[in-house]
Design a protein around this motif. Structure first.
Motif, PDB file in Angstrom:
ATOM      1  N   ALA A  78       0.831  -1.208   0.000  1.00 57.37           N
ATOM      2  CA  ALA A  78       0.000   0.000   0.000  1.00 57.37           C
ATOM      3  C   ALA A  78       0.864   1.255   0.000  1.00 57.37           C
ATOM      4  CB  ALA A  78      -0.930  -0.013   1.211  1.00 57.37           C
ATOM      5  N   LYS A  88      -5.480   5.990  -4.985  1.00 60.83           N
ATOM      6  CA  LYS A  88      -6.687   5.160  -5.047  1.00 60.83           C
ATOM      7  C   LYS A  88      -6.352   3.704  -4.763  1.00 60.83           C
ATOM      8  CE  LYS A  88     -10.675   4.187  -8.021  1.00 60.83           C
ATOM      9  NZ  LYS A  88     -11.294   4.451  -9.351  1.00 60.83           N
ATOM     10  N   ARG A  89      -5.284   3.210  -5.395  1.00 61.69           N
ATOM     11  CA  ARG A  89      -4.858   1.824  -5.163  1.00 61.69           C
ATOM     12  C   ARG A  89      -4.334   1.650  -3.735  1.00 61.69           C
ATOM     13  NH1 ARG A  89      -3.199  -3.031  -6.807  1.00 61.69           N
ATOM     14  NH2 ARG A  89      -1.108  -3.761  -6.265  1.00 61.69           N
ATOM     15  N   LEU A  91      -5.271   3.233  -1.052  1.00 64.96           N
ATOM     16  CA  LEU A  91      -6.404   3.178  -0.130  1.00 64.96           C
ATOM     17  C   LEU A  91      -7.128   1.838  -0.234  1.00 64.96           C
ATOM     18  CD1 LEU A  91      -8.067   4.661   1.972  1.00 64.96           C
ATOM     19  CD2 LEU A  91      -9.439   5.631   0.117  1.00 64.96           C
ATOM     20  N   LYS A  92      -7.238   1.338  -1.453  1.00 58.41           N
ATOM     21  CA  LYS A  92      -7.892   0.044  -1.662  1.00 58.41           C
ATOM     22  C   LYS A  92      -7.114  -1.072  -0.954  1.00 58.41           C
ATOM     23  CE  LYS A  92      -9.509  -3.070  -5.328  1.00 58.41           C
ATOM     24  NZ  LYS A  92      -9.581  -3.298  -6.794  1.00 58.41           N
ATOM     25  N   LEU A  93      -5.793  -1.056  -1.096  1.00 59.34           N
ATOM     26  CA  LEU A  93      -4.953  -2.055  -0.433  1.00 59.34           C
ATOM     27  C   LEU A  93      -5.021  -1.904   1.086  1.00 59.34           C
ATOM     28  CD1 LEU A  93      -1.866  -1.891  -2.811  1.00 59.34           C
ATOM     29  CD2 LEU A  93      -3.327  -3.896  -2.449  1.00 59.34           C
ATOM     30  N   CYS A  94      -5.086  -0.663   1.547  1.00 60.28           N
ATOM     31  CA  CYS A  94      -5.191  -0.406   2.983  1.00 60.28           C
ATOM     32  C   CYS A  94      -6.505  -0.960   3.537  1.00 60.28           C
ATOM     33  CB  CYS A  94      -5.091   1.099   3.237  1.00 60.28           C
ATOM     34  SG  CYS A  94      -5.152   1.553   4.982  1.00 60.28           S
ATOM     35  N   ASN A  95      -7.590  -0.716   2.821  1.00 62.62           N
ATOM     36  CA  ASN A  95      -8.912  -1.206   3.255  1.00 62.62           C
ATOM     37  C   ASN A  95      -8.992  -2.722   3.264  1.00 62.62           C
ATOM     38  OD1 ASN A  95      -9.910   1.383   3.608  1.00 62.62           O
ATOM     39  ND2 ASN A  95     -10.740   1.522   1.533  1.00 62.62           N
ATOM     40  N   ALA A  96      -8.165  -3.376   2.438  1.00 61.34           N
ATOM     41  CA  ALA A  96      -8.211  -4.838   2.329  1.00 61.34           C
ATOM     42  C   ALA A  96      -7.445  -5.556   3.438  1.00 61.34           C
ATOM     43  CB  ALA A  96      -7.647  -5.256   0.967  1.00 61.34           C
TER      44      ALA A  96
END
Length: 496
Positions: A78, A88-89, A91-96
């Motif tokens: 992330a 954007k990527r 944040l997506k990796l962080c949320n996962a």
């Protein structure tokens, strides 16, 4: 971890053993089992030190294969996306990440906010997170502060320093954090209080000696700053930061020859640093080794590749050298490049309008230094029309440029224009030494004497720098009136 802590760890025997085991297994094509944090450290090493993204990817993929739920490898991915500006990527990796209560997840979210300019939100978020932390809250507050320090937001970092001080007022890292924050906010006396506590506890802590140097430089106490560099280098003779600071102090003391020797040593120690080349070029310029200065600034440009944090300064100094050589057109071109680099800097948008550099001053200086005072005045008038600065300030700086270029008659005319305006006392006091020198050069010795008296009575700054050339070595600024009086009248003044 902070960047310098990471780099120190990569030099440790512990990490070198991990690296050797991993690389031996990779070279032999054999399988290896390692902890997730060890493999993540390896990925960070390949990214930060070796600059090899492929090897970093191999290490992090092995970490995810062996430890699919581990947080550290996912944080690495992330952060890597964040550093490549793919928020954007990131944040997506962080949320996962399954463990959303992990402190590294908190830090990553906060840093994403900071990179988007949402510093206040990031600060509030981390302070709220701190309320949930049940273990090592002191370290959480310390590390939170450095998220903001890394982006030069010392005001936000101070909030965490204050919380940490309430919790652990006598902790070494509390003093360390306060020293760093205070230096960033130019509160050098506060920084010194903390630094001295650190050195009382650990007199071999070289970072504290370096900070002590910075604090005394901020207070213009170059004697104590030099003393601090001596202590730092006694601890570690090859410490790059201590050598940088010693060279800088020597420059401030106008000991350019010795400063050049240290910058030469630094270039051997770190041949890829454009900063060492830039500052050595300054030294050589002041030593009137103009051709050598030009070679070094060209080397600095090659190393920087347009990406240096000092890019604007590199171009500006190149322009200064070219101007000294009489290449006016080329010098002005480099001022254009310097202005472009300055405007494109990440900090530019956050600067107060009144604090932004006006590169027309540099253009005025180039024309003045090359004998075209009329063109220089046109640029000064253009600056005045912008209305960014108080008009008396612009007039003063314009007169100063012409004075330094040796056009004393025109400089005198411009300094005298200040009489038409209400000028702050502080600015007025600064004009007296310049007026005295201008009157001397224009053979108006009585008015020169009058302004020397005004300069002494008002404790004008820079008296030695501006007027010292008129007097023998050892004559102090407080004695200038008496000696100049003797010079023009042949007798000493009768003091009341």
């Amino acid at each position: 971890m902070r960047l310098d802590d990471d780099l120190k760890y990569f030099e440790s025997p512990e990490f070198k053993k991990i690296l050797e085991s991993y690389e031996s297994a990779m070279a032999e094509g054999s399988s290896i089992y390692m902890d997730a944090d060890e493999l993540t450290d390896l990925a960070e090493y390949y990214t930060m030190v070796v600059h090899d993204d492929n090897q970093a990817t191999d290490a992090i993929n092995l970490a995810l294969q062996l430890h699919p739920d581990a947080v550290d490898p996912q944080i690495f991915l992330a952060r890597n996306a964040m550093l490549k500006e793919d928020h954007k990527r990131a944040l997506k990796l962080c949320n996962a990440i399954p463990d959303q209560s992990h402190r590294e997840v908190f830090f990553l979210r906060a840093e994403l906010m900071v990179r988007e300019g949402k510093n206040k939100r990031a600060r509030s978020y981390l302070l709220e997170c701190a309320e949930q932390v049940t273990e090592d809250l002191d370290y959480f507050l310390f590390d939170s502060a450095y998220i903001f320090i890394d982006y030069n937001d010392y005001l936000s970092a101070r909030s965490f320093a204050e919380e940490l001080e309430r919790m652990a007022p006598n902790w070494f890292k509390t003093w360390e954090l306060w020293a760093d924050v205070s230096l960033g906010m130019e509160d050098n006396n506060k920084a010194l209080e903390c630094i001295e506590k650190m050195l009382d506890k650990d007199p071999f802590y070289i970072s504290a000696w370096n900070w002590r140097t910075e604090a005394y430089c901020g207070l213009y106490d170059y004697t104590r700053a030099f003393e601090s560099t001596e202590f730092a280098l006694a601890v570690d003779p090859n410490n790059e930061r201590a050598l940088e600071l010693k060279a800088w102090v020597l420059m401030r003391q106008e000991n350019f020859e010795q400063a050049h020797e240290y910058y030469t040593q630094l270039q051997t120690l770190n041949p890829d640093s454009e900063i060492h080349c830039l500052y050595d070029s300054y030294c050589l310029f002041d030593l009137q080794r103009i051709d050598d200065s030009l070679l070094l600034i060209q080397r600095a440009e090659e190393l920087a590749e347009g990406l240096s944090p000092e890019q604007a300064a590199i171009y500006e100094h190149h322009a200064h050298i070219l101007s000294e050589q009489g290449h006016i057109k080329e010098a002005l071109h480099y001022i254009d490049l310097a202005e472009q680099a300055y405007v494109q800097d990440d900090d530019y948008a956050n600067l107060d309008e009144t604090k932004k550099q006006d590169f027309d001053y540099y253009r005025a200086r180039i024309h003045a230094d090359n004998g075209d005072s009329e063109a220089a005045i046109n640029f000064i008038e253009r600056i005045a029309q912008k209305g960014r600065e108080p008009l008396p300030t612009v007039i003063f700086q314009g007169a100063e440029i012409l004075f330094e270029a040796g056009d004393y008659a025109t400089a005198l005319d411009i300094f005298q224009i200040l009489n038409q305006y209400e000028v702050e006392q502080q600015l007025l006091v600064r004009t007296y030494p310049y007026l005295a020198a201008c009157y001397h050069e224009c053979d108006d010795h009585e008015r020169c004497l009058d302004n020397i008296r005004l300069a002494i009575d008002n404790n004008s700054p820079q008296m030695f720098e501006i007027l010292g050339y008129l007097f023998a070595d050892g004559v102090q600024p407080a004695e200038y009136y008496d000696y100049y009086h003797y010079r023009i009248y042949g007798c000493w003044p009768q003091h009341q």
